[in-house]
Design a protein around this motif. Structure first.
Motif, mmCIF file in Angstrom:
data_model
loop_
_atom_site.group_PDB
_atom_site.id
_atom_site.type_symbol
_atom_site.label_atom_id
_atom_site.label_comp_id
_atom_site.label_asym_id
_atom_site.label_seq_id
_atom_site.Cartn_x
_atom_site.Cartn_y
_atom_site.Cartn_z
ATOM 1 N N LEU A 102 1.013 -1.102 0.028
ATOM 2 C CA LEU A 102 0.003 0.044 0.077
ATOM 3 C C LEU A 102 0.850 1.203 0.360
ATOM 4 O O LEU A 102 1.828 1.401 0.728
ATOM 5 C CB LEU A 102 -1.194 0.013 1.278
ATOM 6 C CG LEU A 102 -2.103 -0.988 1.355
ATOM 7 C CD1 LEU A 102 -2.765 -0.804 2.730
ATOM 8 C CD2 LEU A 102 -2.876 -0.847 0.075
ATOM 9 N N PRO A 103 0.637 2.278 -0.505
ATOM 10 C CA PRO A 103 1.341 3.573 -0.662
ATOM 11 C C PRO A 103 1.107 4.277 0.736
ATOM 12 O O PRO A 103 0.353 3.990 1.432
ATOM 13 C CB PRO A 103 0.617 4.295 -1.752
ATOM 14 C CG PRO A 103 -0.789 3.808 -1.892
ATOM 15 C CD PRO A 103 -0.748 2.560 -1.580
ATOM 16 N N GLU A 104 2.600 4.650 1.179
ATOM 17 C CA GLU A 104 2.666 5.274 2.484
ATOM 18 C C GLU A 104 1.801 6.807 2.238
ATOM 19 O O GLU A 104 2.325 7.398 1.163
ATOM 20 C CB GLU A 104 4.090 5.523 2.596
ATOM 21 C CG GLU A 104 4.357 5.884 4.244
ATOM 22 C CD GLU A 104 5.700 5.857 4.630
ATOM 23 O OE1 GLU A 104 6.573 6.434 3.949
ATOM 24 O OE2 GLU A 104 6.317 4.938 5.460
ATOM 25 N N PRO A 105 1.195 7.224 3.190
ATOM 26 C CA PRO A 105 0.441 8.614 3.251
ATOM 27 C C PRO A 105 1.593 9.362 3.091
ATOM 28 O O PRO A 105 2.538 9.333 3.898
ATOM 29 C CB PRO A 105 -0.361 8.417 4.399
ATOM 30 C CG PRO A 105 -0.595 7.118 4.646
ATOM 31 C CD PRO A 105 0.604 6.344 4.276
ATOM 32 N N ALA A 106 1.556 10.406 2.698
ATOM 33 C CA ALA A 106 2.478 11.718 2.600
ATOM 34 C C ALA A 106 2.740 12.221 4.113
ATOM 35 O O ALA A 106 3.937 12.793 4.311
ATOM 36 C CB ALA A 106 2.037 12.788 1.712
ATOM 37 N N ASN A 107 1.416 12.538 4.919
ATOM 38 C CA ASN A 107 1.906 12.937 6.279
ATOM 39 C C ASN A 107 2.811 12.159 6.971
ATOM 40 O O ASN A 107 3.519 12.507 7.876
ATOM 41 C CB ASN A 107 0.348 13.142 6.819
ATOM 42 C CG ASN A 107 -0.242 14.203 6.064
ATOM 43 O OD1 ASN A 107 0.319 15.140 5.654
ATOM 44 N ND2 ASN A 107 -1.591 14.333 6.484
ATOM 45 N N LEU A 108 2.621 10.812 6.631
ATOM 46 C CA LEU A 108 3.191 9.553 7.643
ATOM 47 C C LEU A 108 4.867 9.784 7.119
ATOM 48 O O LEU A 108 5.787 9.849 7.906
ATOM 49 C CB LEU A 108 2.838 8.364 7.394
ATOM 50 C CG LEU A 108 3.471 7.260 8.169
ATOM 51 C CD1 LEU A 108 3.452 7.748 9.731
ATOM 52 C CD2 LEU A 108 2.886 5.937 7.846
ATOM 53 N N ARG A 109 5.122 9.895 5.633
ATOM 54 C CA ARG A 109 6.645 10.341 5.489
ATOM 55 C C ARG A 109 7.149 11.509 6.035
ATOM 56 O O ARG A 109 8.212 11.393 6.581
ATOM 57 C CB ARG A 109 6.435 10.368 3.912
ATOM 58 C CG ARG A 109 6.928 9.257 3.040
ATOM 59 C CD ARG A 109 7.123 9.172 1.529
ATOM 60 N NE ARG A 109 5.809 9.039 1.086
ATOM 61 C CZ ARG A 109 5.174 9.707 0.243
ATOM 62 N NH1 ARG A 109 5.816 10.831 -0.124
ATOM 63 N NH2 ARG A 109 4.005 9.415 -0.272
#
Length: 104
Positions: free
Chosen positions: A11-18
């Motif tokens: 699943l793609p990692e959310p931008a906020n989490l990165r």
């Protein structure tokens, strides 16, 4: 039909989490660098601040030392006879004698 993703599915990692992961990593690096800088400064200041101890201190007859302290151009010895003897650092001669009186 199951709604859970397969183990192989990425699943793609959310931008906020990165962004949050990057902030935590940078903060950790800054904290480590700051701590090392502070420790280095304390060590440098401590090793440069010490004045050398005199090789020998000649006390008056019967005086026995109980404490020692020093300043930039003097050092003092507290004796068992309730006196503070202040010596000149350069010459080692007695500068001043101060009697200690008990508190009322």
């Amino acid at each position: 039909m199951s709604r859970t993703p397969d183990a192989d599915e990425k699943l793609p990692e959310p931008a906020n989490l990165r962004f949050l992961r990057l902030l935590v990593t940078v903060l950790t690096g800054v904290m480590i660098a700051g701590l090392l800088t502070l420790l280095g400064l304390v060590v440098i200041r401590y090793t440069n601040a010490r004045a050398p101890l005199p090789d020998a201190i000649t006390l008056p007859d019967g005086a026995r030392a109980t404490a020692y302290t020093q300043g930039s151009d003097w050092y003092a010895v507290v004796t068992q006879g309730d006196e503070i003897l202040i010596f000149d650092r350069a010459t080692g001669s007695l500068r001043q004698t101060i009697g200690i009186e008990p508190a009322p």
